[in-house]
Design a protein around this motif. Sequence first.
Motif: not given
Length: 554
Positions: A512-529
């Motif tokens: 998602l981040a590579s597709d310039e959908m950084v805000a949408e990628s934050a949900n998966a990233a936050l679970i990892i963190v």
Amino acid sequence: MAQNRYLAFSKIRFNSWTIYLVIIVLAIAIPLLSIFFGLFKGPGDSWNHIQNTVLFNYVTNSLMLTIGIGALTILTGVSTAWFVSTCEFPGRKFFEWALILPLAIPSYIIAYTYAGIFDFAGPLQILYRRWFPDQPFTFDIMNIYGVIILLSFVLYPYVYATARAAFINQSAAIIESGRVLGCSPWKIFYKLVLPLSRPAIIAGVSLVIMEVLNDYGAVKYFGVPTFTTGIFRAWFSLGDVQSAIFLSALLMGFVLLFLGLEQIQRGGRKYDQITGASNSLARFQLQGIKRLAVCIVCLTPLLLGFVVPVLQLGFWSFKTFRSVMGQEFWQMILNSFSVAGITALLSVLVALILAYAVKLNGGYFAAIMTKVANIGYAIPGAVIAVGIMIPVLSIDKFLIKGLERLTGNSLGLIISGSLFMLIFAYLVRFLVVAFNPTEEGFKKIGWQLTEAARTLGFGPFKCLVKINIPLMKGALLSGALLVFVDVLKELPLTLILRPFNFHTLATKAFELASDEMVAESANAALIIVLTGIIPIIVLSKLISRNSLYEGATD
């Protein structure tokens, strides 16, 4: 000495546990053996092109990242570890555990988080244009220097944790002797404590360098060509397996060169510590500007490496979670937690067998086998993936031809692109993460209970199940938890070996981040963190439990 080693090898105990040990080692060694034998086939068709155009950039960029991030993590990790271990200042107890928190953020997550913060529509540029409407924003973070700074923010805790463990276990007599001789705190640190803590600091830097050479997400997102991105390009873009093998071999050469230089530099020197002379040490009492300066030094990496990224991820998640949360997202969470959980259980089981076999047999043979089995963490994920894919593809071709002769039908790949291959690759890479706490658990138990059980007629397996495992549940749980989080964060290995259309939190966040959908990628990233915070707090408590400084303040 050589004769003693020969005698040790000649007295190898051949039993069922020795067989288990050899099988585990041979399985773990598959990627390295695959890369080694693949070199004899010669370079691929694209090798001349790679050598003439991009290989120099791969080498120089990898060197710059290694040196730059290594230096910054030493500076940040050692200084903060020294302050929280030996000085008294406001917020010290908070910083003791909080400074490890940036380790919960994978490098690729902090990369695209800060890229979003510095983006034209990001909060930093919006504020800048509001305050300075007539001046263009010229600061560019999307380059190799940005990677060095950002990765240093999230990797310094490796050095901090090992350095702090060394500082708080230093004999208080050493520092007190320096005080009696009139040495300043700086001189005590530089002349006495730092030389004795060097092995621990180098161990932390080694982990940092392994992570730097393994990184794919951050360097790919920031457009910095390294060996890891080159392996992906050779494999996927150019379709040249042999060139990917040669790049993998060069990357492993980088790793082995660094480890070899450290061994040469250390030589035969030992770093013994005087213990028992004193069990407490009064902390250095900081006053005035020094207290403020130390607070700023400790607060800065915590803010930049954890607080700011988590707040930004939380903000993006709040904005986008309604559009992201759905059946596909929950399936992705199930995928991630399933493969992480299975790998954690298998890693603990294999580590248990490996450590118990070493305990029963001992000797140089078992020690060497253990080192080979634990080499996986030093191998970058992309190299492991290539090293596993090559023999598995050969096995698949053999199976497909055999089944076609039997059934007359053309079948697709059987093992390649399966969860089995992905979990096996995770096991190769993260076995040492489960092995270290398991080995420590066996050391704490000792031999007495096992020997007593053996005299009562218990066999090795029964001793393991009835005595050792119940007494080391905490060590096994710690190992499983650490492996679980590492698998959850792993990106390059997962990108290469995952089954078709099989997404994990890491791969989806990066996609998602590579597709310039950084805000949408934050949900998966936050679970990892948030998941990664749990073992980090456990790690901090384990370090503090052995502190010689607790309760020693004036």
